[in-house]
Write a protein that holds these residues in place. Structure first.
Motif, PDB file in Angstrom:
ATOM      1  N   PRO A  55       0.863  -5.955   4.026  1.00 12.52           N
ATOM      2  CA  PRO A  55       1.299  -5.668   2.664  1.00 12.52           C
ATOM      3  C   PRO A  55       0.827  -6.725   1.671  1.00 12.52           C
ATOM      4  O   PRO A  55       0.767  -7.909   1.990  1.00 12.52           O
ATOM      5  N   SER A  60      -1.452  -2.343   0.144  1.00 11.81           N
ATOM      6  CA  SER A  60      -1.682  -3.089   1.372  1.00 11.81           C
ATOM      7  C   SER A  60      -3.180  -3.189   1.603  1.00 11.81           C
ATOM      8  O   SER A  60      -3.945  -2.367   1.102  1.00 11.81           O
TER       9      SER A  60
ATOM     10  N   LYS B 177       6.462  -7.440   4.591  1.00  8.65           N
ATOM     11  CA  LYS B 177       6.630  -7.650   3.149  1.00  8.65           C
ATOM     12  C   LYS B 177       5.543  -8.593   2.673  1.00  8.65           C
ATOM     13  O   LYS B 177       4.855  -9.218   3.484  1.00  8.65           O
ATOM     14  N   THR B 178       5.419  -8.761   1.354  1.00  4.64           N
ATOM     15  CA  THR B 178       4.456  -9.720   0.830  1.00  4.64           C
ATOM     16  C   THR B 178       5.094 -11.100   0.809  1.00  4.64           C
ATOM     17  O   THR B 178       5.590 -11.545  -0.218  1.00  4.64           O
TER      18      THR B 178
END
Lengths: 202, 258
Positions: A55, A60, B177-178
């Protein structure tokens, strides 16, 4: 990014194919028969990496890791990436057959360049140096790849310049992620299985 | 995980020898890629569409494959019509699209899609192991062929291994997640796979040595060229010839009608 068939001009295609041919020849010459199975598992890992999406903000990106392949295989990156891309062309229709030389050169030449520049740093005893070496290998190989794709488009025709610039800009966020991941992977491998990086057989 | 859904079948493409298929497919794609004349590219593209029913491949499955290549082509459509100098056709806001730009983007679309159709009908109708042996017979370096075959063999294993680790992480509430945590977890997972692959590679080599491995895989299929090879070569050269001499053929047909 894989360039599809029918885009590049003949001079660009020939240059790409020539670089790949020479690189693959050197790579295979430097590879002993007993290293081939090892190289094959690393090549398939490289292939699988392109299927892993990480992501990034709302979107992404998939991993490329050509810098890591370079650090682990040196000139072997050429045959390795050539085969990974050939299989991707056959299974997913990414890229193509005639453009394979150019696509391979775009990814493998940066891999070999970071190998020559940063290999020493990646196997340093100091952890900080290894992290820096890994980060630079991952990020610089990506930005070089992006630059080469952009140059391929640019040399095909000056009307490709906007597309080429966009390709290059799109590589900047990927560059940071690849840098972080390559740094962590290199450091992990050095701590757990240093002979993989040092190349000492026992 | 890797589908080879086109490789089994009973068409002439499936029965032909892989070496012949590789060579004629490369010739066909080369002709397509190096043509810059709209008529010629159109002819080569239209004939490549006919290859799919001849190979008895379902169009629906091929369409799925075409989505990938067309995302790249679409990307070029956003730029090329507006950045090529020539006669203006229409404009969006202040960007002017030119006839030459649209023609070039159209040519690229035909070539990219045509090339995929050719690969699917010629190359994907062979299984990967047979393709490897064909490369061997075409005098590719033995190490290259071996690398090709072994890589194909390990892709499935390594993909499964990654999924296994990923599932184990998900059970422990790992969510992508980032953030640095995600990148770190993925990196260590990946490094672990690399290390295991390295050890596996060594084991495999030793196991192969025990069985008398000398750096080469041998194929037990002694293929001889058959009538099917003649058929597909003929089809390909026929298409290339038509595309090359399309103007003369058109001229000749016109004469006949008159």
């Amino acid at each position: 990014m894989h360039i599809s068939e029918g885009v590049l001009s003949p001079p660009v295609l020939i240059t790409g194919a020539a670089i790949t041919l020479v690189g693959t020849w050197i790579g295979l010459k430097n590879t002993k028969a007993q290293q081939v199975p090892l190289m094959a598992v690393l090549t398939s890992t490289f292939f699988v990496a392109s299927l892993i999406h990480v992501p990034l903000g709302p979107s992404s990106v998939h991993l490329v890791l050509n810098g890591l392949v370079g650090i682990l295989l040196g000139f072997g990156a050429f045959p390795s990436i050539l085969i990974a891309l050939l299989l991707q062309a056959l299974f997913f229709q990414f890229g193509g057959i005639i453009v394979l030389g150019a696509n391979t050169a775009n990814m493998a030449l940066p891999a070999v360049i970071v190998y020559l520049l940063f290999k020493k740093l990646c196997i340093s005893e100091k952890r900080r140096n290894r992290i820096i070496g890994g980060f630079l290998s991952g990020s610089i190989s990506i930005i070089l790849s992006g630059t080469m794709v952009a140059l391929c488009l640019f040399f095909t025709g000056s009307n490709f310049n906007h597309a080429a610039k966009t390709v290059l800009i799109a590589h900047v966020p990927i560059m940071i992620i690849e840098g972080i991941i390559t740094a962590l992977v290199v450091d992990f491998i050095f701590r757990v299985k240093p002979e993989m990086l040092l190349g000492t057989e026992h | 995980m890797l589908e080879e859904s086109f490789s089994s079948g009973k068409s002439i493409f499936h029965k032909a020898d892989a070496r012949v298929k590789i060579i004629v497919a490369c010739l066909y794609i080369l002709t397509l890629v190096l043509s810059y004349d709209l008529d010629r590219v159109l002819i080569l593209f239209i004939f490549s569409c006919f290859l799919i029913p001849i190979a008895r491949i379902s169009f629906l499955k091929v369409l799925k494959r075409l989505i990938v290549v067309n995302s790249f082509v679409l990307f070029l459509w956003f730029f090329l019509p507006f950045s090529t100098p020539g006669t203006p056709v229409f404009h969006i806001y202040k960007f002017v699209a030119t006839l030459q730009g649209i023609e070039q983007a159209f040519l690229i679309t035909l070539k990219a899609n045509g090339a995929i159709l050719i690969i699917v009908s010629f190359i994907n109708t062979t299984s990967i192991p047979l393709l490897g042996y064909a490369l061997d017979k075409l005098k590719f370096p033995p190490k290259f062929v071996l690398l090709f075959l072994l890589t194909y063999r390990y892709i499935g294993v390594i993909f499964e291994e990654f999924n296994r680790l990923m599932n184990a992480a998900k059970i422990r509430n790992f969510i992508l997640k980032t953030n640095f945590h995600t990148y770190k977890t993925i990196s260590y997972m990946f490094a672990m796979i690399l290390i295991r692959s390295y050890e596996r590679g060594k084991r495999v080599y030793n196991a192969m040595l025990l069985r008398g491995f000398n750096g080469r895989f041998y194929s037990l299929q002694h293929t001889r060229l058959s009538k099917y090879d003649v058929y597909i070569s003929f089809i390909t050269f026929f298409i290339i010839a038509i595309s090359m001499f399309n103007q003369y053929i058109l001229f000749f047909v016109m004469k006949l009608i008159q």
